[in-house]
Design an enzyme around this catalytic site. Structure first.
Site, short mmCIF file in Angstrom:
data_model
loop_
_atom_site.label_atom_id
_atom_site.label_comp_id
_atom_site.label_asym_id
_atom_site.label_seq_id
_atom_site.Cartn_x
_atom_site.Cartn_y
_atom_site.Cartn_z
N HIS A 122 0.90 -1.23 -0.07
CA HIS A 122 0.09 0.11 0.26
C HIS A 122 1.02 1.27 0.01
O HIS A 122 2.08 1.22 0.45
CB HIS A 122 -0.77 -0.10 1.20
CG HIS A 122 -1.97 -0.99 1.15
ND1 HIS A 122 -3.06 -0.97 2.23
CD2 HIS A 122 -1.97 -2.13 0.45
CE1 HIS A 122 -3.86 -2.06 1.98
NE2 HIS A 122 -3.30 -2.70 0.97
N GLU A 124 0.69 3.77 1.96
CA GLU A 124 1.68 4.15 3.12
C GLU A 124 2.51 3.29 3.68
O GLU A 124 3.60 3.98 4.15
CB GLU A 124 0.42 3.97 4.27
CG GLU A 124 -1.14 5.00 3.86
CD GLU A 124 -1.93 4.00 3.17
OE1 GLU A 124 -3.43 4.28 3.62
OE2 GLU A 124 -1.75 3.15 2.45
N CYS A 149 -6.20 1.72 6.01
CA CYS A 149 -6.80 0.21 6.62
C CYS A 149 -6.15 0.15 7.91
O CYS A 149 -5.33 0.40 8.41
CB CYS A 149 -6.64 -0.70 5.43
SG CYS A 149 -4.89 -1.26 5.41
N CYS A 179 -2.42 -0.69 7.53
CA CYS A 179 -1.54 0.79 7.58
C CYS A 179 -1.49 1.42 8.50
O CYS A 179 -0.46 2.13 9.18
CB CYS A 179 -2.13 1.48 6.24
SG CYS A 179 -1.66 0.70 4.72
#
Length: 165
Positions: free
Chosen positions: A56, A58, A86, A89
Site C-alpha cells: 500500500h 502508506e 486500512c 496501515c
C-alpha cells in the site's frame, strides 16, 4: 479543523502519486511523508505490480523513509494519504510513531482512522496519532470512483473473439 495551506500542498502531491498508481493499473491511492516541512518519501499503491498485499502507498513511504533515516521510528512526521488507511496501515503508522495523519477520502468499508475502526485513538495502544480527514476529499473520491467505474465497465464487456482464417 481549518485546512492549512501546507496540508493542501502535500495532499496535492499525494494525489499526483495516486494518479501515477492509476496509470500503472493500481487502485489510485497515493501518500507522502513529511517531516519539518521536508518530503521524506512519496509513493503510490503497488500491490498488483509487486505481487505484495502489503505494498500500500502508506507502507511504501514508511519503508522508504525508514531506509533514508536509518530508523523505523519516524516521530514528528506527518503522513498525507488520499484514502483513509486500512487497519494494516494504521498499525504500521502507530508502530512508526507518526505524529499526524492527514487523509482525503474516508473509507466506509475498511477505514481504520475513524470510519470503521479508530486505531489512532484506541485506548489500549501506547501511541496516539492526530488525525485530520477530508482534505481534498472530493477530488480523491472522484479519482477512486472513476477508477472503479472503468474497471466495472471493462469486466462487463465480454472479450471479442479473434477471427480465424
Amino acid at each position: 479543523m481549518k485546512v492549512q495551506d501546507e496540508d493542501l500542498r502535500w495532499m496535492r502531491r499525494a494525489l499526483e502519486e495516486a494518479r501515477a498508481a492509476e496509470a500503472a493499473g493500481e487502485v489510485p491511492v497515493g501518500a507522502v511523508l513529511v517531516q519539518e516541512g521536508r518530503l521524506l518519501a512519496a509513493a503510490g499503491n503497488r500491490p498488483v505490480a509487486e505481487h505484495d498485499p502489503t505494498a500500500h502507498a502508506e507502507i511504501r513511504v514508511l519503508r522508504e523513509a525508514g531506509r533514508q533515516l536509518g530508523n523505523y521510528r519516524l516521530p514528528g512526521s506527518t503522513l498525507y494519504v488520499t484514502l483513509e488507511p486500512c487497519p494494516m496501515c494504521m498499525g504500521a503508522l502507530i508502530h512508526a510513531r507518526i505524529a499526524r495523519l492527514v487523509y482525503a477520502a474516508s473509507d466506509p468499508r475498511s477505514g481504520a482512522a475513524g470510519s470503521v475502526l479508530d486505531l489512532a485513538a484506541h485506548p489500549a495502544l501506547n501511541h496516539r496519532i492526530e488525525v485530520q480527514g477530508g482534505v481534498l476529499a472530493d477530488e480523491s473520491a472522484e479519482l477512486l470512483r472513476a477508477f472503479f467505474r472503468q474497471r466495472r465497465r471493462s469486466v462487463a464487456q465480454p472479450p471479442v473473439p479473434e477471427e480465424t482464417s
